[in-house]
Every structure is written in C-alpha cells, then in structure tokens.
Design an enzyme around this catalytic site. Structure first.
Site, PDB file in Angstrom:
ATOM      1  N   ARG A 137      -3.523  10.930   0.556  1.00  0.00           N
ATOM      2  CA  ARG A 137      -2.533   9.987   1.095  1.00  0.00           C
ATOM      3  C   ARG A 137      -2.488  10.158   2.604  1.00  0.00           C
ATOM      4  NH1 ARG A 137       3.399   8.660  -1.029  1.00  0.00           N
ATOM      5  NH2 ARG A 137       2.048   7.611  -2.510  1.00  0.00           N
ATOM      6  N   ARG A 142       6.250  11.708  -6.635  1.00  0.00           N
ATOM      7  CA  ARG A 142       5.614  11.283  -7.875  1.00  0.00           C
ATOM      8  C   ARG A 142       4.092  11.348  -7.810  1.00  0.00           C
ATOM      9  NH1 ARG A 142      10.061   9.569  -7.805  1.00  0.00           N
ATOM     10  NH2 ARG A 142       9.599   8.872  -5.714  1.00  0.00           N
ATOM     11  N   THR A 143       3.528  10.770  -6.772  1.00  0.00           N
ATOM     12  CA  THR A 143       2.068  10.638  -6.748  1.00  0.00           C
ATOM     13  C   THR A 143       1.399  12.009  -6.706  1.00  0.00           C
ATOM     14  OG1 THR A 143       2.336   8.545  -5.571  1.00  0.00           O
ATOM     15  CG2 THR A 143       0.147   9.516  -5.575  1.00  0.00           C
ATOM     16  N   LYS A 165      -3.337  21.119  14.435  1.00  0.00           N
ATOM     17  CA  LYS A 165      -4.005  21.611  15.654  1.00  0.00           C
ATOM     18  C   LYS A 165      -4.884  20.544  16.283  1.00  0.00           C
ATOM     19  CE  LYS A 165      -4.377  26.119  13.420  1.00  0.00           C
ATOM     20  NZ  LYS A 165      -5.326  26.944  12.645  1.00  0.00           N
ATOM     21  N   HIS A 191      -2.621   1.232  -2.815  1.00  0.00           N
ATOM     22  CA  HIS A 191      -2.236   2.392  -3.620  1.00  0.00           C
ATOM     23  C   HIS A 191      -2.822   2.138  -5.012  1.00  0.00           C
ATOM     24  CE1 HIS A 191      -0.194   5.802  -4.995  1.00  0.00           C
ATOM     25  NE2 HIS A 191       1.065   5.518  -4.720  1.00  0.00           N
TER      26      HIS A 191
END
Lengths: 148, 299
Positions: free
Chosen positions: B99, B49-50, B78, B127
C-alpha cells in the site's frame, strides 16, 4: 535595390510542413531548436491550399529522430516532413501519433508515482482523434499535454 | 502473477478468484498450501483491515508474513526510494502486498520486483483485492451480477474503492447509480470508460432519490485525510447517513455494504438488519485474499 528577404532553400536538413497555424513556436521549443546552433527558418500562418493557415519550419543540417517526430505529431498530427539532401527532397512522409508515448510527457495527475520516482512517463494512446492519452501507471486520462 | 490494476483484470480471472474464494470460504482443508512461503506486507500508509486480512490469509495458507505498517523506523524514512525498497524486499520474500499513497506505485513496483506484486491500495487510484472481496460479497448474497442495480454513495472522487469496484462490475450487465455531492462525484474519465463498455451509469445527489430501486447500496466514508482542510472535510462529512428510516424505504432484498471504517454514514441501529453485510464483507477479505495470494504465488 530590392531589400525583400526571400526564404532560401536549405541544402541539407529537414522541412516540417503543414504544422497547424501558430503551432511552430511550440514545435521549436519541444524540439530544442531555440538552442540549435545552425539556421532555423520559421514561416508562420502562411496560406495553405488544404488547411487554411499553416506553419513551416526549416532546419539546416539536422534530421528528426523518432522522439522528435512523436513530439511533432502530438502537437500537430497533420504535419509532414521532408528530408532534404543536395537541395532536393530525399524522403517525404507524414508524422503519425504513436500507439504509446514514452519519455516525452509528464503525467497531469500530481499524485502519480512518476513525479516521485526515477521513471519515464509512459502513456497509452487510447484515441488519436480526438487525442486521448492514459498514464500506464496511475491510469488517469490526461488532462492536456505536459511536455518534459 | 501480479494484481496491480483492476482495469487489467479479465472477467475470466475475476471469476476464477471468486470461485477459489468460495472454496477457501467453505472448506478449511484448502489451508497449508503456501507452507514455506513468505508474504511481504509493505504498508507505506497505515491500514487495519487490509494489512491484517492479508496477514491472516497468508497464515491460514500456512505461510508467514514480514513487513511494516508505516515508514517510521524503515530506510524509507532515511530517503530510500520506493523502487529500492521493493527490489530489496523482493530478494527476501515470495510475494509482496503493497500500500502506498502515490497512484501507480504498484504498477511501477511490478516492473522492478523479482516477485509478484499485489496492490493493497495506491492513493485514490485502485484497490484490486477490495474490489474482488466486494464482488465476492455480492455474489455470495445475491448470486448473478447481471441486471443488478448498484448504488455507490459518498466520496467517489477521493475514495479508493468505488472506482475499481465500478470497473470490475463493468464486465457484467449491471446498472450503476453514483450518489454524491457534485464536488465529490466520480471522475469524468471513469464515467466515460464505463459508458464506453456499455454500462448504464446514472448520477444523483440525494440518496433518497435512489434507495428504493437498489439491489446493492455501497456506502463509503468521506475521508478526512483526502481534504486539504478540516473546514472542507466538515462541509461534506455527514451528508449521507443510512439509518433505520432509510432502510425502511429500501428493497427487502437489498444488501448494504461498506468497505469500513465507517464514521457516521451508517448508524449502529442498522447493524442488526439482516441486509447489513459490511462485517461479513470484511470477513470475506480472508478467503478472497487467500485466493489472490495463491494465484500471485503459483500462477
């Protein structure tokens, strides 16, 4: 012959007085004095008029910087500092818990980003008595103090 | 401007985002305001969703999106540091939605990024855009926040939505009821913070003890990935379930919300109940994130 060892005055240096009784050893460690090459004298649990038992640390030939004073204040907020010059007191002041603490504590939240990235831990002091700190990154209230 | 911490958002900023979201929601002529701008979506953790609502929001604004949805195939794999990745992306794009599993990562990123950072979830910490779309959904359904009785149920300790929603709501005179097993209760620091702001906070274990008095029931998922073992997860999963029987006990004007994805905590039979707002809530992510992106880009 009198074998009593008297604690002598220091000529140049710093005396940290009124450390909470028994906390001197923690202060020694936090200030790195266990590796200090000159004389350090510790008096532990001596009688104090106002505080019951107190500790005293005498450091020959060294003054404390802001970082040191913040460390002492976090461990023993009522400590006082005498700067000694020519066997006399040149300056005298109390330590003070700062409004923010940077670079001397680790965040107690194991999932905080500060444990993984090259960044100094930084904390906002929300209350000085009782002491309450909050990490400015993960915003967690600190569960005790973890020094770097 | 950055959106990294709900705690740092003023009531005025929140009101401004909600007002802008309402405009984007109702009037499609507000689109194309970000033409030529690029949003970087740095999703070090997977998201449905986000990430896609940020992408849709930016495209509705006329801008474009570049980024990644996992660290596979990136320089992070890496061993590149978070800060180097942010610095590098900051040279390519006009704003970054990020995120990351580590708490405080967005705040740290904002210190080195040459472009605004929008926190799209950092561990269990925050959030902010989810909280804003949650507030927008409540405002749209019930109007004024003051005097609302809001229940937040489920995994309040590891979940990333209940804490910031509570903190955002503390700008108004609302009553919060936390409903969770003791092992997944809201952390003491947050409860103390909310009470310090004058909020009425109650904690119960059983959903039945709270359902009849709520204006909003905000369900959350028991998150499998937050538990150290499958055994620990199973112990709590399924402890709180909303079904037709429970909805019969609820206030007729109560709204049922969920940040999604749901697992078993809301039965499909509830989906057609007009009080079930979770799909509309997800949809509200678009106008809310349009409002946030515009503020990030231009304020």
């Amino acid at each position: 012959m009198d074998k009593t060892l008297k604690v002598q005055k220091i000529e140049e240096g710093t005396v940290i007085d009124h450390i909470e009784g028994g906390k001197a050893w923690e202060v020694i460690k936090l200030l790195g004095l266990d590796d200090y090459p000159a004389t350090v004298t510790v008096l532990s649990r001596v009688n104090s008029k106002s505080k019951g038992k107190k500790d005293i640390i005498k450091i020959e030939g060294s003054e404390l910087d802001k970082d040191d004073l913040d460390r002492v204040a976090l461990v023993s907020p009522h400590a006082s500092v005498n700067v000694i010059a020519g066997c006399g007191i040149k300056k005298k002041y109390n330590v003070e818990i700062p409004d923010s603490v940077k670079g001397i504590l680790k965040c107690t939240n194991p999932n905080c980003v500060t444990h993984s990235e090259a960044v100094l831990g930084q904390f906002k002091v929300e209350s000085k008595d009782p002491l309450r700190l909050r990490c400015i990154y993960c915003e967690r209230a600190q569960n005790g103090l973890e020094f770097k | 401007m950055d959106f990294v911490s709900t705690r740092e958002e003023s009531k005025e900023l929140i009101e401004s985002v909600l007002a802008d979201a309402a405009k984007y929601d109702s009037d499609k002529d507000f689109t194309k305001q970000a033409t030529g701008k690029i949003l970087g979506t740095l999703f070090f953790e997977p998201s449905t969703r986000t990430q896609f609502s940020f992408q849709c929001a930016m495209e509705r604004l006329g801008g474009s999106v570049v980024g990644f949805s996992s660290i596979a195939g990136t320089s992070v794999k890496k061993g590149e540091s978070l800060l180097d990745t942010v610095r590098m992306f900051g040279g390519y794009v006009d704003a970054i939605a990020m995120r990351h599993s580590l708490e405080g990562s967005s705040k740290l990123a904002s210190e080195v990024s040459p472009v605004p950072i929008i926190n799209a979830g950092d561990g269990s910490h925050d959030h902010p855009t989810q909280s804003l779309l949650d507030l927008y959904t409540i405002r749209k359904s019930l109007g004024d926040f003051n005097n609302l009785r809001i229940g937040i149920c489920g995994d309040l300790r590891y979940g990333r939505t209940g804490r910031p929603l509570s903190i955002a709501l503390s700008n108004w005179d609302v009553n919060i009821t936390y409903i969770s097993p003791p092992a997944l209760s809201m952390d003491r620091g947050t409860v103390r913070y909310l009470k310090g702001k004058g909020m009425d906070v109650r904690e119960v274990v059983k959903l039945d003890d709270a359902i009849e008095e709520l204006d909003v029931l905000y369900m959350t998922r028991i998150q499998r990935e937050r538990f150290p073992s499958e055994e620990d997860y199973k112990k709590y999963a399924g402890a709180y379930v909303v079904d037709g029987g429970l909805m019969d006990k609820a206030n007729e004007n109560m709204i049922l919300m969920h940040p999604l994805p749901r697992i078993d905590e809301i039965r499909p039979e509830v989906d057609n109940d007009p009080r079930a707002k979770y799909f509309e809530q997800a949809k509200n992510g678009i106008p809310t994130r349009m409002a946030v992106i515009m503020k990030a880009l231009f304020e």
